[in-house]
Design an enzyme around this catalytic site. Structure first.
Site, PDB file in Angstrom:
ATOM      1  CD1 TRP A  77      -1.173  -0.651  -4.219  1.00  0.00           C
ATOM      2  CD2 TRP A  77      -1.812   1.018  -5.925  1.00  0.00           C
ATOM      3  NE1 TRP A  77      -1.810  -1.500  -5.142  1.00  0.00           N
ATOM      4  CE2 TRP A  77      -2.032  -0.562  -6.277  1.00  0.00           C
ATOM      5  CE3 TRP A  77      -1.781   1.773  -6.866  1.00  0.00           C
ATOM      6  CZ2 TRP A  77      -2.519  -0.937  -7.390  1.00  0.00           C
ATOM      7  CZ3 TRP A  77      -2.425   1.398  -8.112  1.00  0.00           C
ATOM      8  CH2 TRP A  77      -2.789  -0.184  -8.229  1.00  0.00           C
TER       9      TRP A  77
ATOM     10  CG  ASN B  56      -8.454   1.260   0.087  1.00  0.00           C
ATOM     11  OD1 ASN B  56      -8.254   2.390  -0.561  1.00  0.00           O
ATOM     12  ND2 ASN B  56      -8.197   0.280  -0.329  1.00  0.00           N
TER      13      ASN B  56
ATOM     14  CD1 TRP C 202     -17.962  12.486 -17.235  1.00  0.00           C
ATOM     15  CD2 TRP C 202     -18.845  10.592 -16.306  1.00  0.00           C
ATOM     16  NE1 TRP C 202     -16.924  11.575 -17.262  1.00  0.00           N
ATOM     17  CE2 TRP C 202     -17.130  10.309 -16.448  1.00  0.00           C
ATOM     18  CE3 TRP C 202     -19.350   9.379 -15.775  1.00  0.00           C
ATOM     19  CZ2 TRP C 202     -16.741   9.167 -16.363  1.00  0.00           C
ATOM     20  CZ3 TRP C 202     -18.484   8.349 -15.234  1.00  0.00           C
ATOM     21  CH2 TRP C 202     -17.053   8.185 -15.460  1.00  0.00           C
TER      22      TRP C 202
ATOM     23  CD1 TRP D 166     -11.705  10.337  -5.672  1.00  0.00           C
ATOM     24  CD2 TRP D 166     -13.370   9.584  -6.951  1.00  0.00           C
ATOM     25  NE1 TRP D 166     -12.683  10.509  -4.839  1.00  0.00           N
ATOM     26  CE2 TRP D 166     -13.838   9.997  -5.361  1.00  0.00           C
ATOM     27  CE3 TRP D 166     -14.524   9.375  -7.910  1.00  0.00           C
ATOM     28  CZ2 TRP D 166     -15.197   9.768  -4.980  1.00  0.00           C
ATOM     29  CZ3 TRP D 166     -15.749   8.959  -7.210  1.00  0.00           C
ATOM     30  CH2 TRP D 166     -16.188   9.331  -5.851  1.00  0.00           C
TER      31      TRP D 166
ATOM     32  CD1 TRP E  28     -13.636  10.468 -14.198  1.00  0.00           C
ATOM     33  CD2 TRP E  28     -12.110  11.536 -12.631  1.00  0.00           C
ATOM     34  NE1 TRP E  28     -12.594  11.004 -14.919  1.00  0.00           N
ATOM     35  CE2 TRP E  28     -11.733  12.020 -14.001  1.00  0.00           C
ATOM     36  CE3 TRP E  28     -11.441  12.097 -11.391  1.00  0.00           C
ATOM     37  CZ2 TRP E  28     -10.661  12.852 -14.099  1.00  0.00           C
ATOM     38  CZ3 TRP E  28     -10.450  12.964 -11.967  1.00  0.00           C
ATOM     39  CH2 TRP E  28     -10.075  13.193 -13.116  1.00  0.00           C
TER      40      TRP E  28
ATOM     41  CD  GLU F 117      -2.943  -1.259  -0.138  1.00  0.00           C
ATOM     42  OE1 GLU F 117      -3.064  -0.157  -0.536  1.00  0.00           O
ATOM     43  OE2 GLU F 117      -2.968  -2.230  -0.523  1.00  0.00           O
TER      44      GLU F 117
HETATM   45  C1  LIG Z   1     -11.499   7.161  -4.379  1.00  0.00           C
HETATM   46  C2  LIG Z   1     -10.565   6.977  -3.499  1.00  0.00           C
HETATM   47  C3  LIG Z   1      -9.891   8.107  -2.828  1.00  0.00           C
HETATM   48  C4  LIG Z   1      -8.775   8.206  -1.940  1.00  0.00           C
HETATM   49  N1  LIG Z   1      -8.351   9.361  -1.575  1.00  0.00           N
HETATM   50  C5  LIG Z   1      -7.315   9.320  -0.584  1.00  0.00           C
HETATM   51  C6  LIG Z   1      -6.922  10.598  -0.150  1.00  0.00           C
HETATM   52  O1  LIG Z   1      -7.290  11.575  -0.382  1.00  0.00           O
HETATM   53  N2  LIG Z   1      -5.617  10.611   0.883  1.00  0.00           N
HETATM   54  C7  LIG Z   1      -5.103   9.652   0.971  1.00  0.00           C
HETATM   55  O2  LIG Z   1      -4.181   9.581   1.635  1.00  0.00           O
HETATM   56  N3  LIG Z   1      -5.446   8.349   0.541  1.00  0.00           N
HETATM   57  C8  LIG Z   1      -6.602   8.160  -0.467  1.00  0.00           C
HETATM   58  N4  LIG Z   1      -6.912   7.056  -0.709  1.00  0.00           N
HETATM   59  C9  LIG Z   1      -6.158   5.793  -0.438  1.00  0.00           C
HETATM   60  C10 LIG Z   1      -6.565   4.942   0.873  1.00  0.00           C
HETATM   61  O3  LIG Z   1      -8.180   4.891   0.876  1.00  0.00           O
HETATM   62  C11 LIG Z   1      -6.136   5.536   1.859  1.00  0.00           C
HETATM   63  O4  LIG Z   1      -4.991   5.871   1.968  1.00  0.00           O
HETATM   64  C12 LIG Z   1      -6.326   4.758   3.265  1.00  0.00           C
HETATM   65  O5  LIG Z   1      -7.763   4.225   3.290  1.00  0.00           O
HETATM   66  C13 LIG Z   1      -5.749   5.315   4.376  1.00  0.00           C
HETATM   67  O6  LIG Z   1      -6.261   4.159   5.385  1.00  0.00           O
HETATM   68  P1  LIG Z   1      -4.889   3.956   6.204  1.00  0.00           P
HETATM   69  O7  LIG Z   1      -3.945   4.694   6.680  1.00  0.00           O
HETATM   70  O8  LIG Z   1      -5.575   2.899   7.352  1.00  0.00           O
HETATM   71  O9  LIG Z   1      -4.320   3.079   5.288  1.00  0.00           O
HETATM   72  P2  LIG Z   1      -3.260   1.584   5.138  1.00  0.00           P
HETATM   73  O10 LIG Z   1      -4.234   0.522   4.830  1.00  0.00           O
HETATM   74  O11 LIG Z   1      -2.887   1.252   6.692  1.00  0.00           O
HETATM   75  O12 LIG Z   1      -2.275   2.072   4.463  1.00  0.00           O
HETATM   76  C14 LIG Z   1      -0.866   2.534   4.739  1.00  0.00           C
HETATM   77  C15 LIG Z   1      -0.824   3.931   4.339  1.00  0.00           C
HETATM   78  O13 LIG Z   1      -0.687   3.600   2.742  1.00  0.00           O
HETATM   79  C16 LIG Z   1      -1.151   4.835   1.814  1.00  0.00           C
HETATM   80  N5  LIG Z   1      -2.469   4.056   1.026  1.00  0.00           N
HETATM   81  C17 LIG Z   1      -2.949   2.846   1.395  1.00  0.00           C
HETATM   82  N6  LIG Z   1      -3.806   2.714   0.466  1.00  0.00           N
HETATM   83  C18 LIG Z   1      -3.589   3.297  -0.627  1.00  0.00           C
HETATM   84  C19 LIG Z   1      -3.925   3.760  -1.703  1.00  0.00           C
HETATM   85  N7  LIG Z   1      -5.025   2.856  -2.367  1.00  0.00           N
HETATM   86  N8  LIG Z   1      -3.443   4.591  -2.621  1.00  0.00           N
HETATM   87  C20 LIG Z   1      -2.575   5.405  -2.210  1.00  0.00           C
HETATM   88  N9  LIG Z   1      -2.078   5.219  -1.037  1.00  0.00           N
HETATM   89  C21 LIG Z   1      -2.531   4.183  -0.154  1.00  0.00           C
HETATM   90  C22 LIG Z   1      -1.579   5.590   2.805  1.00  0.00           C
HETATM   91  O14 LIG Z   1      -0.733   6.786   2.959  1.00  0.00           O
HETATM   92  C23 LIG Z   1      -1.937   4.729   4.052  1.00  0.00           C
HETATM   93  O15 LIG Z   1      -1.976   5.626   5.310  1.00  0.00           O
HETATM   94  C24 LIG Z   1      -8.101   7.046  -1.527  1.00  0.00           C
HETATM   95  C25 LIG Z   1      -8.618   5.778  -2.280  1.00  0.00           C
HETATM   96  C26 LIG Z   1      -9.563   5.870  -2.988  1.00  0.00           C
HETATM   97  C27 LIG Z   1     -10.033   4.411  -3.688  1.00  0.00           C
END
Ligand SMILES: Cc1cc2nc3c(=O)[nH]c(=O)nc-3n(C[C@H](O)[C@H](O)[C@H](O)COP(=O)(O)OP(=O)(O)OC[C@H]3O[C@@H](n4cnc5c(N)ncnc54)[C@H](O)[C@@H]3O)c2cc1C
Length: 469
Positions: A273, A337, A302, A378, A355, A270
């Protein structure tokens, strides 16, 4: 010599390359943060994130004061005024060099170029937000990867080969100084549910690694559980660095997991990513400009249905998992997420709404709102992005709900009108509600999912027809 450190989305003293380098050579160091309330409004960022920043600034100011560095908060309405403000400050304070960590949005990059032109002193800019610096991972042909898996392979090979650089807190430059005032004017919404400051972020990181790293891969998709790290608000503001995440993992596991199946690999993935989306944003500025990664998808037709958009925003779609997620976002400023993926798919592929409207709504509500990840998420869900979900993959909100919230615990937490509905009926509760709670008030589904899905696929098929003409 006097050095100025300009804090932006790097609100930490540990592992902060700009601060570390500024203090390394024995120069006298001062620090600033420039608040831009007008730019904040233009970018549509969330009031809860603004409050969170203000609280971190206060914590940062105290930590810097112990290092003998005083932090001043300046105000410029928008980025356009920043170069002149900085030039004046630099001249007044007799600064010899400016230090900052890079920001990657297009407006931030333009602002930084204008600052460099306006100042007659050296401006030194560092990578403080990625383990592997932007632009340094390329395909054999020298291009940015457009697909995640080869990017992640290259990322893992780099880190395995070269490691990562974790900088300590710099040594104090003298006796502590009084901590400055760090008030931010403008609209704020209470963020007190999230403890502020580097120490709090570090504790959360250590607690996550100790307790959850092992079952993260299995449990991370269940929104009723606290199985993910909840570190995104700290990473988004740079209160925590990704290097610190790697170091905490390594301390817990004894080594970093470099291949799938190893303990902790799912979490590392993650973080990769996160870096993938940041690298993309640097290489493709159009991602900062509301444009699709796949240009051909700009022709998608859209829907402009404002009533459906409002129903989505307010959690009134009649699909419990979507409504619970959207109300959670509205009330807490955060969303899991799996739910972000579901509500984004629902907006774009069930309601057929652009989106960009969802992206902006998220940004205006999220405490962790961050351009690269938000845009990446998105565009992934909408099928317009790099390595996006295939266009025919449309999440079924009811079966996803059954799968990832089997007992309905998450649904009941955010939808009080479903409190009495048993687990077997809660994912599509209308029949049960009509029989047991007449006048319940929970809305009927705003669309028929099967029909909406066919329409979404037809929208994308129409693109192929255009290409063929
Ligand atoms: C539509 C959509 C919008 C999102 N908007 C944001 C946003 O504005 N800011 C944001 O930080 N994340 C965003 N995410 C990614 C992700 O959903 C969140 O980072 C995650 O839910 C944060 O929870 P966590 O800290 O417990 O993550 P964990 O699961 O613990 O992951 C650790 C860290 O990895 C990064 N990460 C995890 N998943 C992703 C991912 N899919 N993409 C990029 N980085 C990721 C984050 O920094 C996160 O804190 C988005 C995802 C989607 C599908």
């Amino acid at each position: 010599m006097r050095h100025l450190v300009w804090f932006r989305t790097d609100l930490r003293v540990a592992d902060n390359p700009a601060l570390y380098e500024a203090m390394a050579g024995g120069a006298r160091v001062a620090a600033i943060y420039i608040d831009c309330p007008g730019q904040w409004r233009r970018h549509g960022n969330a009031p809860i994130q603004r409050d969170f920043i203000a609280r971190h600034l206060s914590a940062l100011s105290e930590r810097l004061a112990l290092l003998g560095v005083s932090l001043t908060v300046l105000e410029a309405d928008t980025f356009a005024e920043v170069p002149a403000l900085l030039a004046q400050w630099v001249a007044q304070q007799g600064i010899d060099a400016l230090y900052a960590n890079r920001e990657i949005g297009i407006n931030e990059r333009r602002r930084d170029r204008a600052v460099q032109q306006a100042l007659a002193i050296p401006c030194r800019v560092f990578n403080g937000d990625c383990v592997v610096d932007h632009g340094s991972l390329t395909t054999r042909g020298g291009d940015m990867f457009k697909v995640f898996t080869p990017f992640s392979r290259a990322w893992l090979a780099r880190v395995r080969g070269s490691g990562y650089r974790l900088l300590p807190v710099p040594a104090a430059q003298g006796a502590p100084v009084p901590a400055g005032t760090t008030m931010l004017e403008g609209e704020r919404r209470c963020s007190a549910a999230w403890p502020a400051g580097e120490a709090a972020a570090g504790q959360r990181l250590a607690a996550f690694c100790a307790a959850r790293l092992d079952d993260y891969g299995e449990r991370r998709d269940y929104p009723a559980e606290a199985a993910t790290s909840s570190l995104s608000p700290y990473l988004a503001l740079g209160v925590l660095s990704p290097n610190q995440c790697l170091a905490a993992m390594e301390a817990e596991l004894g080594q970093l997991p470099f291949s799938r199946g190893e303990r902790g690999f799912s979490w590392l993935n993650e973080l990769i990513w996160r870096e993938f989306y940041r690298h993309l944003l640097v290489v493709f500025p159009r991602l900062s400009m509301h444009r699709a990664f796949k240009p051909e998808t700009e022709a998608l037709q859209w829907s402009r249905d404002d009533e459906l958009f409002r129903a989505w925003c307010e959690g009134r779609t009649g699909y419990p998992i979507i409504d619970a997620a959207m109300r959670c976002l509205h009330q807490s400023g955060w969303m899991h997420n799996r739910l972000r993926m579901l509500v984004a798919s629902f907006l774009t592929k069930d309601l057929h709404i652009d989106w960009r409207r969802g992206e902006a709504w998220f940004m205006s509500r999220l405490i962790d709102g961050e351009l690269a990840a938000n845009n990446g998420g998105w565009q992934w869900a909408a099928g317009t992005g790099a390595d996006a979900a295939p266009y025919f993959r449309v999440f079924n909100p009811t079966t996803q709900s059954e799968r990832f919230d089997p007992d309905g615990d998450f649904l009941r937490r955010w939808l009080p009108e479903l409190a009495a509905v048993p687990a077997g009926a809660i994912h599509a509760p209308h029949d049960w509600l009509d029989r047991h709670c007449p006048g319940h008030g929970y809305p009927p589904p705003v669309v028929d999912h099967a029909r909406a899905r066919r329409h979404a696929i037809a929208m994308f098929d129409a693109l192929k027809d255009r290409e063929a003409v």
